[in-house]
Structures are given as structure tokens and as C-alpha cells.
Design an enzyme around this catalytic site. Structure first.
Site, short mmCIF file in Angstrom:
data_model
loop_
_atom_site.label_atom_id
_atom_site.label_comp_id
_atom_site.label_asym_id
_atom_site.label_seq_id
_atom_site.Cartn_x
_atom_site.Cartn_y
_atom_site.Cartn_z
N TYR A 1 -9.99 5.57 -11.80
CA TYR A 1 -9.86 6.31 -10.42
C TYR A 1 -9.66 7.79 -10.54
O TYR A 1 -9.34 8.25 -9.42
CB TYR A 1 -8.68 5.98 -9.59
CG TYR A 1 -8.52 4.28 -9.69
CD1 TYR A 1 -9.44 3.44 -8.98
CD2 TYR A 1 -7.29 3.88 -10.00
CE1 TYR A 1 -9.28 2.22 -8.91
CE2 TYR A 1 -7.15 2.55 -10.03
CZ TYR A 1 -8.04 1.63 -9.39
OH TYR A 1 -7.70 0.24 -8.98
N CYS B 1 -12.75 5.00 -27.90
CA CYS B 1 -14.10 5.42 -28.06
C CYS B 1 -14.81 5.62 -26.77
O CYS B 1 -15.79 5.05 -26.52
CB CYS B 1 -15.05 4.76 -29.15
SG CYS B 1 -13.97 4.67 -30.73
N TYR C 1 0.19 -1.35 -12.30
CA TYR C 1 -1.46 -1.07 -12.84
C TYR C 1 -1.65 -0.50 -13.90
O TYR C 1 -2.69 0.10 -14.22
CB TYR C 1 -2.14 -0.56 -11.74
CG TYR C 1 -1.95 -1.21 -10.15
CD1 TYR C 1 -2.36 -2.46 -10.12
CD2 TYR C 1 -1.24 -0.67 -9.28
CE1 TYR C 1 -2.26 -2.93 -8.71
CE2 TYR C 1 -1.04 -1.30 -8.10
CZ TYR C 1 -1.67 -2.37 -8.02
OH TYR C 1 -1.29 -3.05 -6.64
N GLY D 1 0.68 -1.27 0.07
CA GLY D 1 0.03 0.11 -0.17
C GLY D 1 0.77 1.35 0.02
O GLY D 1 0.05 2.22 -0.25
#
Ligand code: PLP
Length: 443
Positions: free
Chosen positions: A339, A366, A395, A253
Site C-alpha cells: 500500500y 529479493c 497488519y 476503520g
């Protein structure tokens, strides 16, 4: 205290070379774009190795620490090799990650299998590979793992994933430790789980507890709180169940610096806080120091990666924004649309020109939401310029898709002037290789 890689936006080898281009790992980004085509993921090996070394150094005062790289951040065969070479084990969440790691000849004892809904086939594969630990997420999984392990005549070594009830101030989608989370056992369910393991599930061997409180964390207090809750639970389990567990997985984290306004704590600072919290809590509860597992993903690989794009068309909205389109977007980096993540970029072929224009970098896909960077100041962009977006190691590829039936981007590993392809360029044929036309349609 020392700075660490996660506090830098750019890979550690980034510089401007004699052609006045940005260079990373001794490779001119404009040349890389030409040779390998764009969009192109570039991973700087020195940055990756440096951050692994920083973790090891930062925690050197605590002997019983084990690092498990959270593979979901970026799992490829070459990346896996490098991280293993640096002494890390792996946290995996799927058969694909298990397979990749086993195939790279990694010692599977150093692998921990996470996830809130592991399939039977995945559990079987993990048992076949003799992985080190399973983190068990819920009651159904306890029962399933016990049954499958029994069929294989094996003892599965497990941690219990628990939800410590901590809120960290990160994006809602990446919080995982608060009580209303889909992950893990609630604190009030631990006793029932421990009793089941002791009395009924003879093919499970409970080693410790696991929690992971979120991602892109900048606060330090949350680690104090998490560790105290976990060690308090260890103490309670010792007293009430006469069971001493000596492993604690405190998750990953730690945040990274995507833009100037991000100020993540250094790896050294986090290590200091974690080690002190453990020592304090262990003293308070008179508990022997447990083996600690850490599962960093983002902070290991994010800063090492950049993505190169070629600038294409532009649109000036009358009295509004100027959009500049690049040849990639949400299929190679879904984070901004998922996000609202922010990124920093520079123009690889004109890094010294003044940033006189505020523009929005639009993707080619698109979807109106396919915006890579909103309102960034850059030099006036022209068709063919090479845009370098920083901090895309984590990610991005791992969340990439073939949306709009585009080919996924190539990945190169750079180091001291070498550039090696580690994810091959996808071909049009690759896009249709799994397609099947049922014969009745060919009539
Ligand atoms: C995602 C995840 C990690 C890694 O998180 P980062 O923010 O990438 O460090 C570690 N452990 C678990 C259980 C996770 O789900």
C-alpha cells in the site's frame, strides 16, 4: 477533548533510559534484540489495555454498545486473552481465527463471523462453536448458511453486510464501502434478501445490518453519512417488511498515526460523532436506539507494536540515494510494498544523536519493492545498530510470510520490565515441517 492512543506514534511507555537506549514496557530494546534476536515484534501490554479502556470510556454515554476486535489485525492466543480480558468480543474471518479464539477459552457468543466467501467447513465450525453472529455477505451465503444450520438443527443469528455507497479518502485497496466493492449487498438487494429470510430461510434469524466503510479513516463526516444511511434502511425495513431490527454493526476503520503528517481523530471525537449521529438519525426516523457493534482492529493494536531490526549492509548510489539494509522487510511487514504505507523509526541504541542523514531503509528480500521506509532522516547508521520501527502492531505479523524461506519473526509482550515470548522463534525445521518428498523421488 482528550487525546487517545491512536494519535501517538509510539507506545505509551516509550522512553529513553539511563543507558541512553529506547525502552518500552520497562524493557531496553537493545537488550530485547540481543535476547530474542531480530527481526522482533514487541507488543506493549499497557498501550493495548489503555486503548481498549479509551474505547469503553469514550462510548460510556451510549449504553447499548458492543466492541468486537477485528482479529485480522493481529490474532495470537495471548493477544486474544488480553483483549477479551478488557471486555471485547471478536470479529473473525477464518477458521484459523475461530480456532485461536475458541482455544483461548473465550465466550463464543461474543464472536461475529465476517467475510465474503466463507467456506462450508468454516461455517460448520462456527455453528459447532455456537458463535453469536454471522455477518452474511451475499445471496449464495444466505442459502448455504441456512442449509448448514438446518442440517445442524440450529438457528443462525445474522446481520446483513451492506455496501452503503460511501467513498472515504483512504487508499483504494482499503476502501470497502463504495458501490463498486466486492463486499456486501447493494442497497437495492436488501429487500430481496429480507424476503428470502422471512419466507424461505427458516434457519436464519435476522438481527440487524452491518457495514464497514474502509480502513485508516481520518475523516469524521463518513460516519455521519454511514449511520444515517443505515438507520434510514432500518426504518424502511420496519415500514415495508413490518420487521424491527435492533442491531447495527458500523464496522471499524479508525486511523492511527504512522508518521508526523498523520492526524487521526481521537477515539473520543469519533465516539462523540457516532453517538450523536445515532441519536440524531434515530430521532429523525423515530427509531428506538439499536445495539451498536464496533469492530476496530488497527486502532486497537497498531500503536502497541514496534518491530526491531539489526542494521546490515549499506549502499550509496553515486549521486543518488543511500540504502541501508536491515534483517527483515516485506516478509514481516508487507504494508509498504502493498500500500505504499509509511512508517517512522528511531535508532534504539542512539536515540539522542542528531538525525543528520536522509536514507532509505531497505528490506533483505529479493524484490526491488522491498523498501521499509523511503527517505527518513536518522543518525548515521552503522552495522549492528538496532532500528525500531513504530506502529507495526496491526497488519504486520498477521500478513507475514516465509518469503525467501526465512523464519517468521518472534513476538514478545512487554510490561513493567517483563518480556514474555508470545510467538515462538521459528526454527529451520519449522520451515520444512510440512514438506513431503514423494518416495518415487528418492530412488
Ligand atoms: C478490516 C475490517 C475491520 C477492521 O478494520 P480496521 O481498519 O483494522 O479497524 C472491521 N470490520 C470489517 C468488516 C473489516 O473487514
Amino acid at each position: 477533548m482528550n487525546n487517545s492512543v491512536n494519535q501517538s506514534i509510539k507506545p505509551v511507555t516509550t522512553k529513553i533510559n539511563s543507558s541512553n537506549h529506547i525502552e518500552i514496557g520497562g524493557c531496553d530494546l537493545v537488550n530485547l534484540a540481543k535476547e530474542f534476536e531480530t527481526p522482533l515484534y514487541v507488543i506493549d501490554e499497557q498501550t493495548l489495555r489503555k486503548v481498549c479502556k479509551e474505547y469503553k470510556q469514550a462510548f460510556s454515554l451510549y449504553e447499548k454498545v458492543k466492541f468486537l476486535y477485528a482479529s485480522k489485525a493481529l490474532c495470537t492466543s495471548a493477544i486474544t486473552k488480553i483483549i477479551s480480558d478488557e471486555g471485547f468480543g471478536f470479529d473473525v474471518v477464518s477458521d484459523g481465527e475461530l480456532y485461536t479464539i475458541n482455544n483461548a477459552d473465550i465466550n463464543m457468543e461474543k464472536v461475529l463471523f465476517n467475510g465474503s466467501n466463507k467456506t462450508e467447513a468454516e461455517i460448520k465450525l462456527a455453528l459447532k462453536y455456537n458463535i453469536g453472529r454471522f455477518s452474511v455477505d451475499n445471496f449464495a451465503e444466505l442459502s448455504l448458511l441456512n442449509e448448514i444450520a438446518g442440517n445442524y438443527n440450529k438457528q443462525a443469528k445474522i446481520l446483513l453486510r451492506i455496501t452503503p455507497g460511501i467513498e472515504c479518502h483512504t487508499h483504494e485497496y482499503v476502501q470497502t464501502g463504495n458501490l463498486d466493492s466486492k463486499f456486501g449487498f447493494d442497497l437495492s438487494q436488501i429487500d430481496e434478501a429480507v424476503n428470502l429470510i422471512k419466507d424461505k430461510y427458516t434457519n436464519l434469524s435476522l438481527k440487524g445490518l452491518h457495514a464497514h466503510i474502509g480502513s485508516q479513516i481520518f475523516e469524521t463526516q463518513v460516519y455521519y453519512d454511514e449511520i444515517d444511511i443505515l438507520i434510514k434502511e432500518l426504518d424502511r425495513i420496519r415500514r415495508e417488511h413490518n420487521l424491527t431490527l435492533n442491531e447495527l454493526n458500523i464496522g471499524g476503520g479508525l486511523g492511527v498515526k504512522y508518521t508526523e503528517s498523520d492526524n487521526p481523530p481521537s477515539i473520543y471525537k469519533i465516539a462523540d460523532i457516532i453517538v450523536n449521529s445515532i441519536k440524531n438519525s434515530c430521532k429523525n426516523y423515530n427509531y428506538e436506539y439499536p445495539t451498536i457493534y464496533l469492530e476496530p482492529g488497527r486502532s486497537i493494536i497498531s500503536t502497541a507494536g514496534v518491530t526491531l531490526y539489526t542494521v546490515g549492509s549499506q549502499k550509496q548510489v553515486p549521486n543518488g540515494k543511500k540504502y541501508v539494509a536491515v534483517d527483515g522487510g516485506m516478509a514481516d511487514n508487507p504494508r509498504p510494498s502493498l500500500y505504499q504505507s509509511e512508517y517512522y523509526a528511531q535508532v534504539a541504541n542512539k536515540p539522542n544523536q542528531s538525525c543528520n542523514e536522509k536514507i532509505t531503509v531497505a528490506g533483505r528480500y529479493c524484490e526491488s519493492g522491498d523498501i521499509l521506509i523511503k527517505d527518513i532522516k536518522l543518525p548515521t547508521l552503522e552495522k549492528g545498530d538496532i532500528l525500531c520501527v513504530y506502529n507495526t502492531g496491526a497488519y504486520n505479523y498477521s500478513m507475514a510470510s516465509n518469503y525467501n524461506r526465512t523464519k517468521r519473526a518472534t513476538m514478545v509482550l512487554v510490561n513493567s520490565g517483563h518480556s514474555d515470548m508470545i510467538i515462538k522463534r521459528e526454527s529451520l525445521n519449522d520451515l520444512i515441517k510440512n514438506d513431503i518428498i514423494p518416495s518415487r523421488l528418492n530412488k
